[in-house]
Design a protein around this motif. Structure first.
Motif, PDB file in Angstrom:
ATOM      1  N   CYS A   2       0.843  -1.192   0.000  1.00  0.00           N
ATOM      2  CA  CYS A   2       0.000   0.000   0.000  1.00  0.00           C
ATOM      3  C   CYS A   2       0.882   1.247   0.000  1.00  0.00           C
ATOM      4  N   THR A  30      -0.088   4.346   0.545  1.00  0.00           N
ATOM      5  CA  THR A  30      -0.480   5.329   1.560  1.00  0.00           C
ATOM      6  C   THR A  30       0.302   5.125   2.857  1.00  0.00           C
ATOM      7  N   CYS A  31       0.400   3.856   3.297  1.00  0.00           N
ATOM      8  CA  CYS A  31       1.030   3.586   4.594  1.00  0.00           C
ATOM      9  C   CYS A  31       2.367   2.893   4.467  1.00  0.00           C
ATOM     10  N   CYS A  36      -4.940   2.586   8.319  1.00  0.00           N
ATOM     11  CA  CYS A  36      -4.809   3.173   6.972  1.00  0.00           C
ATOM     12  C   CYS A  36      -6.141   3.069   6.233  1.00  0.00           C
ATOM     13  N   CYS A  96      -5.861   0.772   2.645  1.00  0.00           N
ATOM     14  CA  CYS A  96      -5.774  -0.695   2.672  1.00  0.00           C
ATOM     15  C   CYS A  96      -6.535  -1.294   3.849  1.00  0.00           C
TER      16      CYS A  96
HETATM   17 ZN   LIG Z   1      -2.262   1.202   3.692  1.00  0.00          ZN
END
Ligand SMILES: [Zn+2]
Ligand SMILES: [Zn+2]
Length: 245
Positions: free
Chosen positions: A39, A41-42, A61, A64
């Motif tokens: 992922c 984002t994280c 997050c 995900c």
């Molecule tokens: Zn994530």
């Protein structure tokens, strides 16, 4: 199931609707030939941090949902879940001695695990119907056996039904109605532990009725031998009281 089924133990097919591992993706949720990507984002941590004043807050997050990976191309059969709902018929083995409400745990027969993980367990609650003949008390069984007045007074041998072949019991002379006779180890198999409960036979003495005049005469003779007042059995008196002789 019936009480007899519970006595012997049976195999029974049952229908269950449960999430089963997706055959297309093998439970991974990813389209075959692709794999899950980390992922962005994280960065795979599953959590995101944000500064609030002096505090650093950690949150799941949102991209995900905490898994750390995202499906670049989800499996089309299960839409990325790794499992699909299915109705199946499975045959379960019910051991001898189960009772009404017994809960059986069938290991690994529950819902598919998350993304191909180990499946959960299936719990089956057993219902045992009432029997016309036998009454169950724990692992013991009770059955009623009807005997006549001569059989009760003089004694007799009487075949009684059990869950297996009939057993002949000795009814001793002078048996009262309601007397219990115990047949050891003829009850239900014990679900926990070994052996069986007992079978109790309850003697029910049937009072003779619809007698012929000859039989009434014999009973009057019998009453006389007991020293009873023969006048109380006078046919004309009985007719007055009960409307018949
Ligand atoms: Zn994530
Ligand atoms: Zn799939």
């Amino acid at each position: 199931m019936t009480l007899r089924d519970a006595y012997v133990g049976i195999k029974k097919p049952i229908r269950v609707v449960r999430a089963e591992r997706c055959e297309t993706c093998g439970g991974s949720g990813a389209k075959p030939g692709t794999s899950a990507a980390t992922c962005k984002t994280c960065g795979g941590a599953g959590q995101v941090r944000s500064q609030r004043g002096f505090f650093m807050m950690a949150q799941t997050c949102p991209t995900c949902r905490g898994e750390g990976t995202v499906m670049s191309s989800p499996c089309s059969s299960c839409r990325g879940a790794g499992a699909v709902e299915k109705a199946s018929t499975i045959t379960i083995k019910i051991p001898p001695g189960v009772r009404e409400g017994t809960s059986l745990r069938i290991s690994g027969a529950g819902q598919a695990g998350f993304r191909g993980g180990a499946p959960g367990d299936l719990f089956v609650v057993v219902h045992v119907g009432r029997d016309k003949h036998f009454i169950r008390e724990g692992d013991d069984l009770y059955v009623e056996e009807h005997i006549s007045i001569p059989q009760a007074s003089l004694g007799c041998e009487k075949p009684v039904d059990t869950m297996e072949e009939p057993v002949t019991i000795k009814i001793p002379p002078g048996t009262q109605s309601g007397a219990l006779f115990r047949l050891r180890d003829r009850g239900m198999p014990r679900l926990e532990g070994r052996g069986q409960g007992d079978l109790f036979v309850k003697a029910i003495v049937d009072i003779a009725k619809d007698l012929t005049s000859k039989q009434r005469e014999l009973l009057r003779e019998f009453a006389k031998s007991l020293g009873e007042d023969p006048g109380q059995y006078d046919e004309s008196v009985l007719k007055k009281i009960f409307g018949r002789g």
